[in-house]
Design an enzyme around this catalytic site. Structure first.
Site, PDB file in Angstrom:
ATOM      1  N   GLU A 116     -24.372 -12.344   0.168  1.00 26.56           N
ATOM      2  CA  GLU A 116     -23.605 -13.599   0.089  1.00 26.56           C
ATOM      3  C   GLU A 116     -23.251 -13.959  -1.352  1.00 26.56           C
ATOM      4  O   GLU A 116     -22.905 -15.106  -1.639  1.00 26.56           O
ATOM      5  CB  GLU A 116     -24.380 -14.756   0.749  1.00 26.56           C
ATOM      6  CG  GLU A 116     -24.794 -14.541   2.191  1.00 26.56           C
ATOM      7  CD  GLU A 116     -23.635 -14.424   3.184  1.00 26.56           C
ATOM      8  OE1 GLU A 116     -22.469 -14.512   2.764  1.00 26.56           O
ATOM      9  OE2 GLU A 116     -23.922 -14.206   4.378  1.00 26.56           O
ATOM     10  N   HIS A 140     -28.923 -20.974   0.505  1.00 26.68           N
ATOM     11  CA  HIS A 140     -28.529 -20.665   1.882  1.00 26.68           C
ATOM     12  C   HIS A 140     -29.780 -20.396   2.708  1.00 26.68           C
ATOM     13  O   HIS A 140     -30.634 -19.608   2.302  1.00 26.68           O
ATOM     14  CB  HIS A 140     -27.613 -19.432   1.894  1.00 26.68           C
ATOM     15  CG  HIS A 140     -27.337 -18.891   3.256  1.00 26.68           C
ATOM     16  ND1 HIS A 140     -26.830 -19.648   4.281  1.00 26.68           N
ATOM     17  CD2 HIS A 140     -27.511 -17.639   3.773  1.00 26.68           C
ATOM     18  CE1 HIS A 140     -26.693 -18.899   5.361  1.00 26.68           C
ATOM     19  NE2 HIS A 140     -27.100 -17.675   5.086  1.00 26.68           N
ATOM     20  N   HIS A 142     -31.541 -20.493   7.059  1.00 22.66           N
ATOM     21  CA  HIS A 142     -31.272 -20.402   8.502  1.00 22.66           C
ATOM     22  C   HIS A 142     -32.174 -21.369   9.273  1.00 22.66           C
ATOM     23  O   HIS A 142     -33.005 -20.927  10.063  1.00 22.66           O
ATOM     24  CB  HIS A 142     -31.542 -18.976   8.999  1.00 22.66           C
ATOM     25  CG  HIS A 142     -30.642 -17.913   8.463  1.00 22.66           C
ATOM     26  ND1 HIS A 142     -30.834 -16.571   8.728  1.00 22.66           N
ATOM     27  CD2 HIS A 142     -29.531 -17.979   7.694  1.00 22.66           C
ATOM     28  CE1 HIS A 142     -29.882 -15.857   8.133  1.00 22.66           C
ATOM     29  NE2 HIS A 142     -29.094 -16.696   7.488  1.00 22.66           N
ATOM     30  N   GLU A 170     -32.248 -43.072   5.839  1.00 19.05           N
ATOM     31  CA  GLU A 170     -31.959 -42.709   4.446  1.00 19.05           C
ATOM     32  C   GLU A 170     -30.951 -41.567   4.297  1.00 19.05           C
ATOM     33  O   GLU A 170     -30.537 -41.261   3.177  1.00 19.05           O
ATOM     34  CB  GLU A 170     -33.270 -42.378   3.714  1.00 19.05           C
ATOM     35  CG  GLU A 170     -34.260 -43.521   3.885  1.00 19.05           C
ATOM     36  CD  GLU A 170     -35.016 -43.902   2.633  1.00 19.05           C
ATOM     37  OE1 GLU A 170     -35.138 -43.063   1.742  1.00 19.05           O
ATOM     38  OE2 GLU A 170     -35.495 -45.053   2.580  1.00 19.05           O
ATOM     39  N   HIS A 211     -25.155 -19.949  12.390  1.00 18.45           N
ATOM     40  CA  HIS A 211     -25.697 -19.109  11.326  1.00 18.45           C
ATOM     41  C   HIS A 211     -26.705 -19.854  10.439  1.00 18.45           C
ATOM     42  O   HIS A 211     -27.839 -19.407  10.280  1.00 18.45           O
ATOM     43  CB  HIS A 211     -24.535 -18.545  10.481  1.00 18.45           C
ATOM     44  CG  HIS A 211     -24.961 -17.611   9.404  1.00 18.45           C
ATOM     45  ND1 HIS A 211     -24.208 -16.542   8.989  1.00 18.45           N
ATOM     46  CD2 HIS A 211     -26.067 -17.589   8.619  1.00 18.45           C
ATOM     47  CE1 HIS A 211     -24.832 -15.893   8.030  1.00 18.45           C
ATOM     48  NE2 HIS A 211     -25.965 -16.514   7.778  1.00 18.45           N
TER      49      HIS A 211
HETATM   50  P1  13P Z   1     -29.034 -10.973   2.267  1.00 13.95           P
HETATM   51  O1  13P Z   1     -30.336 -10.302   2.638  1.00 13.95           O
HETATM   52  O2  13P Z   1     -27.986  -9.966   1.864  1.00 13.95           O
HETATM   53  O3  13P Z   1     -29.248 -12.055   1.227  1.00 13.95           O
HETATM   54  O4  13P Z   1     -28.439 -11.660   3.568  1.00 13.95           O
HETATM   55  C1  13P Z   1     -29.172 -12.617   4.278  1.00 13.95           C
HETATM   56  C2  13P Z   1     -28.317 -13.632   4.930  1.00 13.95           C
HETATM   57  O5  13P Z   1     -28.778 -14.686   5.282  1.00 13.95           O
HETATM   58  C3  13P Z   1     -26.859 -13.348   5.124  1.00 13.95           C
HETATM   59  O6  13P Z   1     -26.157 -14.473   5.514  1.00 13.95           O
HETATM   60 ZN    ZN Z   2     -27.435 -16.031   6.377  1.00 11.23          ZN
END
Ligand code: 13P
Ligand code: ZN
Length: 276
Positions: A116, A140, A142, A170, A211
């Site tokens: 990413e 980023h 999940h 809040e 995602h």
């Molecule tokens: P990477 O292991 O390449 O960082 O990818 C993980 C991920 O969450 C892709 O969206």
């Molecule tokens: Zn991801």
């Protein structure tokens, strides 16, 4: 002294560990990047003993020419960052054209920066400009609840923002600009990077449907705290919808206006629509 004793490296590692402990980073899920300050570069330059070749970023970030970043590696596990930082992260430099990068430290057993990287760097470029250089962290993850919501809420900025704001008093103070939503797209490329960085012009949070989420902030605490707040709010909404789909009572548009005045934040009226 070890590079692991440098303050920004410690902050980076701690944030990876915190994210792992929250359950947001199954396997290699998620990635983190930090735009280094000149004093950070000075503190670690002595450790740049094996500088790699220039590689294509896969997009163009002229606003980041000559900048250095600490970044997690592609396929690397957040779970392992604290145990073996030099294996699972790297420090990279962006060239004078903004088209290429080279690894200055880390990924000692091979590998490349997160897949990413285009999204991280394009978000950094936008955030550096709109925050006057203050934002330095792009994260980023999940988190399960925000992902769950992307199956049952319309994929609209206004709906996600309003529903998340309603779940915790809040929230509008923590993310007064709201959250943006990116429809499902193939991850890892320039196209999703362009869509996300477009949203980052007005928001600090972008939800990636089915995602995960991207957050931007000035430092590790603020950026982690933002991800944590949005995900907790999403968790409350998931619980609420599971118990009883219709709310009996909630925070109303006028309540948000009163809150905004008291807490000196501006909440756009497009989020305070009447519901039927
Ligand atoms: P990477 O292991 O390449 O960082 O990818 C993980 C991920 O969450 C892709 O969206
Ligand atoms: Zn991801």
């Amino acid at each position: 002294m070890s590079i692991l004793d440098v303050a920004f490296v410690k902050g980076f590692v701690r944030m990876c560990q915190d994210g792992w402990e929250q359950g947001w980073h199954e396997r290699n899920g998620g990635n983190l990047s930090y735009r280094m300050k000149p004093e950070d570069v000075k503190a670690v330059k002595g450790f740049f003993t094996q500088v790699g070749d220039w590689q294509e970023i896969g997009t163009s970030v002229p606003g980041l020419c000559g900048e250095y970043f600490m970044v997690t590696g592609s396929g690397k596990y957040f779970r392992n960052v604290a145990a073996d930082t030099a294996d699972s992260t790297c420090i990279l430099e962006v060239d004078e054209t903004g088209e290429r990068y080279r690894i200055c430290w880390g990924l000692v057993n091979g590998g490349r920066p997160t897949s990413e990287l285009p999204s991280h760097l394009m978000n950094h470029e936008v955030k550096k400009a709109v925050s006057g250089g203050k934002h330095r962290v792009i994260y980023h993850a999940h988190p399960a609840n925000i992902i769950a919501l992307s199956f049952v809420l319309p994929l609209k900025d206004e709906v996600f923002t309003r529903e998340l704001w309603e779940m915790m008093t809040e929230c509008p103070v923590v993310f007064p600009q709201g959250v943006g939503v990116v429809k499902w797209m193939v991850p890892g490329g320039r196209e999703i990077a362009v869509a996300t960085s477009e949203l980052m012009k007005k928001y600090d949070v972008a939800v990636w449907a089915h995602h995960g989420m991207f957050c931007s902030g000035e430092d590790f605490d603020l950026t982690f705290g933002l991800m944590h707040t949005v995900e907790k709010s999403a968790e409350i909404l998931v619980k609420t919808l599971s118990i009883r789909p219709e709310k009996l009572q909630t925070i109303l548009p006028q309540d948000f206006r009163d809150l905004a005045e008291e807490f000196h934040v501006t909440l756009e009226e497009r989020f305070l629509y009447e519901k039927h």
